[in-house]
Design a protein around this motif. Structure first.
Motif, PDB file in Angstrom:
ATOM      1  N   TYR A  11       0.838  -1.208   0.000  1.00 43.17           N
ATOM      2  CA  TYR A  11       0.000   0.000   0.000  1.00 43.17           C
ATOM      3  C   TYR A  11       0.866   1.249   0.000  1.00 43.17           C
ATOM      4  N   GLU A  12       1.822   1.246   0.914  1.00 43.28           N
ATOM      5  CA  GLU A  12       2.658   2.438   1.086  1.00 43.28           C
ATOM      6  C   GLU A  12       3.519   2.662  -0.161  1.00 43.28           C
ATOM      7  N   MET A  13       4.002   1.576  -0.723  1.00 43.79           N
ATOM      8  CA  MET A  13       4.811   1.677  -1.938  1.00 43.79           C
ATOM      9  C   MET A  13       3.989   2.295  -3.085  1.00 43.79           C
ATOM     10  N   VAL A  14       2.756   1.806  -3.255  1.00 43.60           N
ATOM     11  CA  VAL A  14       1.911   2.331  -4.346  1.00 43.60           C
ATOM     12  C   VAL A  14       1.539   3.790  -4.084  1.00 43.60           C
ATOM     13  N   ARG A  15       1.293   4.137  -2.816  1.00 36.56           N
ATOM     14  CA  ARG A  15       1.023   5.549  -2.494  1.00 36.56           C
ATOM     15  C   ARG A  15       2.187   6.424  -2.951  1.00 36.56           C
ATOM     16  N   LYS A  16       3.380   5.951  -2.674  1.00 35.18           N
ATOM     17  CA  LYS A  16       4.569   6.727  -3.068  1.00 35.18           C
ATOM     18  C   LYS A  16       4.710   6.793  -4.585  1.00 35.18           C
ATOM     19  N   MET A  17       4.418   5.687  -5.251  1.00 31.04           N
ATOM     20  CA  MET A  17       4.479   5.673  -6.722  1.00 31.04           C
ATOM     21  C   MET A  17       3.495   6.680  -7.297  1.00 31.04           C
ATOM     22  N   ARG A  18       2.287   6.693  -6.742  1.00 28.02           N
ATOM     23  CA  ARG A  18       1.267   7.633  -7.221  1.00 28.02           C
ATOM     24  C   ARG A  18       1.705   9.070  -6.974  1.00 28.02           C
ATOM     25  N   LYS A  19       2.397   9.262  -5.864  1.00 26.65           N
ATOM     26  CA  LYS A  19       2.857  10.609  -5.520  1.00 26.65           C
ATOM     27  C   LYS A  19       3.975  11.056  -6.468  1.00 26.65           C
ATOM     28  N   ILE A  20       4.832  10.118  -6.817  1.00 25.83           N
ATOM     29  CA  ILE A  20       5.895  10.434  -7.778  1.00 25.83           C
ATOM     30  C   ILE A  20       5.269  10.814  -9.117  1.00 25.83           C
ATOM     31  N   GLY A  21       4.189  10.129  -9.469  1.00 26.11           N
ATOM     32  CA  GLY A  21       3.474  10.473 -10.698  1.00 26.11           C
ATOM     33  C   GLY A  21       3.598   9.409 -11.760  1.00 26.11           C
ATOM     34  N   GLY A  22       3.017   9.687 -12.902  1.00 24.11           N
ATOM     35  CA  GLY A  22       3.017   8.719 -13.994  1.00 24.11           C
ATOM     36  C   GLY A  22       1.607   8.240 -14.278  1.00 24.11           C
ATOM     37  N   THR A  23       1.510   7.263 -15.152  1.00 26.32           N
ATOM     38  CA  THR A  23       0.186   6.817 -15.590  1.00 26.32           C
ATOM     39  C   THR A  23       0.013   5.315 -15.402  1.00 26.32           C
ATOM     40  N   SER A  24       0.799   4.722 -14.506  1.00 25.94           N
ATOM     41  CA  SER A  24       0.745   3.268 -14.326  1.00 25.94           C
ATOM     42  C   SER A  24      -0.606   2.792 -13.815  1.00 25.94           C
ATOM     43  N   GLN A  25      -0.944   1.568 -14.217  1.00 23.83           N
ATOM     44  CA  GLN A  25      -2.069   0.851 -13.645  1.00 23.83           C
ATOM     45  C   GLN A  25      -1.502   0.002 -12.498  1.00 23.83           C
ATOM     46  N   TYR A  26      -2.366  -0.344 -11.537  1.00 17.46           N
ATOM     47  CA  TYR A  26      -1.901  -1.118 -10.386  1.00 17.46           C
ATOM     48  C   TYR A  26      -2.786  -2.336 -10.158  1.00 17.46           C
ATOM     49  N   LEU A  27      -2.139  -3.443  -9.862  1.00 16.73           N
ATOM     50  CA  LEU A  27      -2.843  -4.677  -9.517  1.00 16.73           C
ATOM     51  C   LEU A  27      -2.243  -5.193  -8.209  1.00 16.73           C
ATOM     52  N   PHE A  28      -3.063  -5.220  -7.157  1.00 17.24           N
ATOM     53  CA  PHE A  28      -2.593  -5.706  -5.862  1.00 17.24           C
ATOM     54  C   PHE A  28      -2.803  -7.215  -5.739  1.00 17.24           C
ATOM     55  N   LEU A  29      -1.852  -7.855  -5.071  1.00 16.55           N
ATOM     56  CA  LEU A  29      -1.978  -9.278  -4.739  1.00 16.55           C
ATOM     57  C   LEU A  29      -2.004  -9.384  -3.227  1.00 16.55           C
ATOM     58  N   SER A  30      -2.855 -10.247  -2.688  1.00 18.07           N
ATOM     59  CA  SER A  30      -2.822 -10.414  -1.249  1.00 18.07           C
ATOM     60  C   SER A  30      -3.259 -11.781  -0.801  1.00 18.07           C
ATOM     61  N   ALA A  31      -2.610 -12.269   0.239  1.00 14.77           N
ATOM     62  CA  ALA A  31      -3.000 -13.533   0.846  1.00 14.77           C
ATOM     63  C   ALA A  31      -4.166 -13.287   1.788  1.00 14.77           C
ATOM     64  N   ARG A  32      -4.312 -12.063   2.234  1.00 17.74           N
ATOM     65  CA  ARG A  32      -5.388 -11.751   3.166  1.00 17.74           C
ATOM     66  C   ARG A  32      -6.697 -11.626   2.399  1.00 17.74           C
ATOM     67  N   SER A  33      -7.786 -11.902   3.076  1.00 23.05           N
ATOM     68  CA  SER A  33      -9.041 -11.937   2.324  1.00 23.05           C
ATOM     69  C   SER A  33     -10.117 -11.010   2.880  1.00 23.05           C
ATOM     70  N   GLN A  34      -9.765 -10.177   3.841  1.00 22.84           N
ATOM     71  CA  GLN A  34     -10.782  -9.277   4.383  1.00 22.84           C
ATOM     72  C   GLN A  34     -11.216  -8.239   3.353  1.00 22.84           C
ATOM     73  N   VAL A  35     -12.477  -7.884   3.437  1.00 24.95           N
ATOM     74  CA  VAL A  35     -13.031  -6.872   2.545  1.00 24.95           C
ATOM     75  C   VAL A  35     -12.300  -5.539   2.734  1.00 24.95           C
ATOM     76  N   ASP A  36     -11.896  -5.268   3.965  1.00 25.54           N
ATOM     77  CA  ASP A  36     -11.186  -4.019   4.276  1.00 25.54           C
ATOM     78  C   ASP A  36      -9.947  -3.852   3.403  1.00 25.54           C
ATOM     79  N   ASP A  37      -9.306  -4.977   3.129  1.00 27.80           N
ATOM     80  CA  ASP A  37      -8.113  -4.937   2.292  1.00 27.80           C
ATOM     81  C   ASP A  37      -8.434  -4.389   0.915  1.00 27.80           C
ATOM     82  N   VAL A  38      -9.579  -4.848   0.385  1.00 28.97           N
ATOM     83  CA  VAL A  38      -9.985  -4.418  -0.953  1.00 28.97           C
ATOM     84  C   VAL A  38     -10.201  -2.915  -0.949  1.00 28.97           C
TER      85      VAL A  38
END
Ligand code: CA
Length: 226
Positions: A63-90
């Motif tokens: 999460y923190e890494m992607v926040r920083k990437m978004r802050k740096i800028g650019g037009t990347s798309q993001y796909l998260f992977l997670s072993a956790r399954s809580q809705v909160d994660d989504v």
């Protein structure tokens, strides 16, 4: 069509290799990283079209890494992977700027399908949205937005900002900007461009971490400083 660049940030070596091999085989240009800090560095070097980010990562979580990437800028798309399954994660994943989300364990075919879907947005020109610090710039509608304030840019201002934002943190030569946007690099146009750069600096001044740096004898770079 040029090869699409995918950055995979995953600390599990076997899974990282499986994903990298599958995407390479599918025709993508792939770079990998084993933790969040390395991921961030690779993001700046590689300027990927898609970032596949595990959430539980050493040093800097996904999460923190992607926040920083978004802050740096650019037009990347993001796909998260997670072993956790809580809705909160989504929910948190999307708040951090995630475009899609896949729960582990997943079928590698499913990952390829999601990857293709996300990258088709890039082809469709749907990534006209640039994140520049706290600003959002839509080069399609020519709107530059911060918080709830939005400014409509002129076509030339928009073209110039798009050129700079497409090359976040990289130098772009005055010559190229002039030829691409003004049509030729005459002295008169160079003077005109300097005026436009000043205007963009003013428009972006509500976020002090953003700077348009003049590089003497070369050109400009749009940067977000941490
Ligand atoms: Ca992990």
């Amino acid at each position: 069509m040029s090869q699409k660049r995918v950055l995979i940030v995953e600390d599990e070596a076997t899974l990282r290799r499986i994903i990298a091999d599958a995407l390479t085989l599918a025709g993508y240009s792939v770079v990998v990283a084993e933790d969040g800090e390395v991921g961030l560095q690779r993001y700046m070097d590689f300027n990927p079209h898609l970032v596949i980010a595990d959430i539980m990562l050493p040093r800097l979580d996904g999460y923190e890494m992607v926040r920083k990437m978004r802050k740096i800028g650019g037009t990347s798309q993001y796909l998260f992977l997670s072993a956790r399954s809580q809705v909160d994660d989504v929910v948190e994943g999307f708040r951090a700027g995630g475009n899609d989300y896949l729960r582990k364990p997943f079928d590698i075919k499913e990952l390829i399908v999601r990857t293709e879907a996300l990258l088709s947005r890039v082809d469709a020109g749907m990534n006209d949205i640039f994140h520049i610090g706290n600003y959002t710039f839509n080069s399609g509608t020519q709107q530059l937005t911060i918080a709830d304030f939005s400014r409509h840019l002129s076509t030339r201002e928009s073209e110039l900002l798009r050129a700079l934002a497409s090359n976040m943190n990289r130098r772009i030569s005055s010559n190229k900007l002039l030829v691409d946007i003004w049509g030729d690099d005459s002295y008169y146009n160079l003077r005109s461009m300097n005026v436009y750069i000043s205007k963009l600096r003013t428009y972006l001044s509500d976020d002090p971490t953003i700077e348009i740096v003049s590089i003497r004898g070369i050109g400009y770079a749009l940067r977000v400083i941490e």
